[in-house]
Design an enzyme around this catalytic site. Structure first.
Site, PDB file in Angstrom:
ATOM      1  N   LEU A 214       0.910  -1.146   0.000  1.00  0.00           N
ATOM      2  CA  LEU A 214       0.000   0.000   0.000  1.00  0.00           C
ATOM      3  C   LEU A 214       0.944   1.188   0.000  1.00  0.00           C
ATOM      4  O   LEU A 214       1.747   1.331   0.915  1.00  0.00           O
ATOM      5  CB  LEU A 214      -0.899   0.025   1.250  1.00  0.00           C
ATOM      6  N   ASP A 215       0.876   2.023  -1.017  1.00  0.00           N
ATOM      7  CA  ASP A 215       1.886   3.064  -1.130  1.00  0.00           C
ATOM      8  C   ASP A 215       1.762   4.125  -0.032  1.00  0.00           C
ATOM      9  O   ASP A 215       0.795   4.152   0.733  1.00  0.00           O
ATOM     10  CB  ASP A 215       1.897   3.699  -2.522  1.00  0.00           C
ATOM     11  N   TYR A 216       2.732   4.987   0.033  1.00  0.00           N
ATOM     12  CA  TYR A 216       2.866   5.989   1.094  1.00  0.00           C
ATOM     13  C   TYR A 216       1.597   6.825   1.264  1.00  0.00           C
ATOM     14  O   TYR A 216       1.192   7.142   2.384  1.00  0.00           O
ATOM     15  CB  TYR A 216       4.057   6.903   0.763  1.00  0.00           C
TER      16      TYR A 216
END
Length: 234
Positions: free
Chosen positions: A101-103
């Protein structure tokens, strides 16, 4: 046994991230820096990662987190950013995040020290559906919806078919539930960019039929045995 499989089974990280540790020269076997794909004797060889001897996990642990924005899904970030590991209470066993899950994204995240379980959940061949809440400015036209649903080319590779449903619509914004069966890096954000739309909000809300329930943002809990068995049989 291949070194990345051994490390994953010992709860170091996913196989992909174990390969990264190996590439960075942080893994030694019997005192020598090992190479990608190296075979080891797991009962005799001494494996060390970043100065710490690695032993097999005697008990697997499984957790679910409601990941907030502003954290990266890795055990350690070379850019010094906060990681999801910073959100874990001291009582949690050594685990690693499953998938990405990206930043700037939030939502459902599994953490475990079970490497085979992790590999099954993230491997493309498993085609496990993951559903996201996506918010964009304006809305998609029918032709754009059809294009995304059938698959679009990102990074030179066409995405698999996905399901997109409108869940809320105003004059300014539209929210969709998007279900995909891949786990490519920033896949949904890149998909929407191909039809000229920037994702303003992205939250994973389901893996299969598993949801976070009422779990607060940033909170974590153990998965129930029923939930573990459900994920293992997806």
């Amino acid at each position: 046994m291949r070194i990345n499989k051994f490390l994953a089974e010992c709860g170091v990280a996913s196989r992909r991230n174990c390969d990264k540790l190996i590439s960075e020269g942080l893994v030694t076997v019997n005192g020598k820096v090992c190479s990608l794909g190296q075979e080891i004797n797991e009962s005799e060889d001494v494996v060390v990662v970043d100065g710490k001897k690695i032993n097999r996990v005697k008990k697997f642990s499984y957790y679910i987190m409601n990941k907030p924005k502003g954290y990266v899904c890795t055990v350690k970030d070379d850019k010094g950013r906060k990681t999801v590991m910073d959100l874990l209470p001291p009582s949690v066993d050594r685990v690693f995040p499953v998938g990405r899950l990206d930043y700037d994204s939030e939502g459902l995240l599994i953490l475990t020290n079970d490497g085979d379980f992790c590999n099954r959940l993230i491997h493309p061949s498993s085609e496990i559906p993951k559903t996201y809440l996506v918010k964009i400015e304006g809305s998609l036209e029918d032709a754009q919806l059809a294009k995304l649903s059938k698959g679009v080319v990102i990074d030179g590779v066409k995405t698999k078919k996905c399901t997109i449903k409108i869940v809320d619509e105003t004059k300014a914004f539209t929210k969709y539930h998007v279900t995909v069966t891949e786990g490519r890096n920033r896949e949904i954000r890149k998909m929407f960019l191909t039809v000229g739309k920037e994702v303003k909000f992205l939250k994973r809300i389901k893996i299969g039929d598993l949801t976070m329930g009422s779990l607060d943002r940033g909170a974590v809990r153990k998965l129930t045995q029923d939930e573990i068995e459900y994920l293992k049989n997806l």
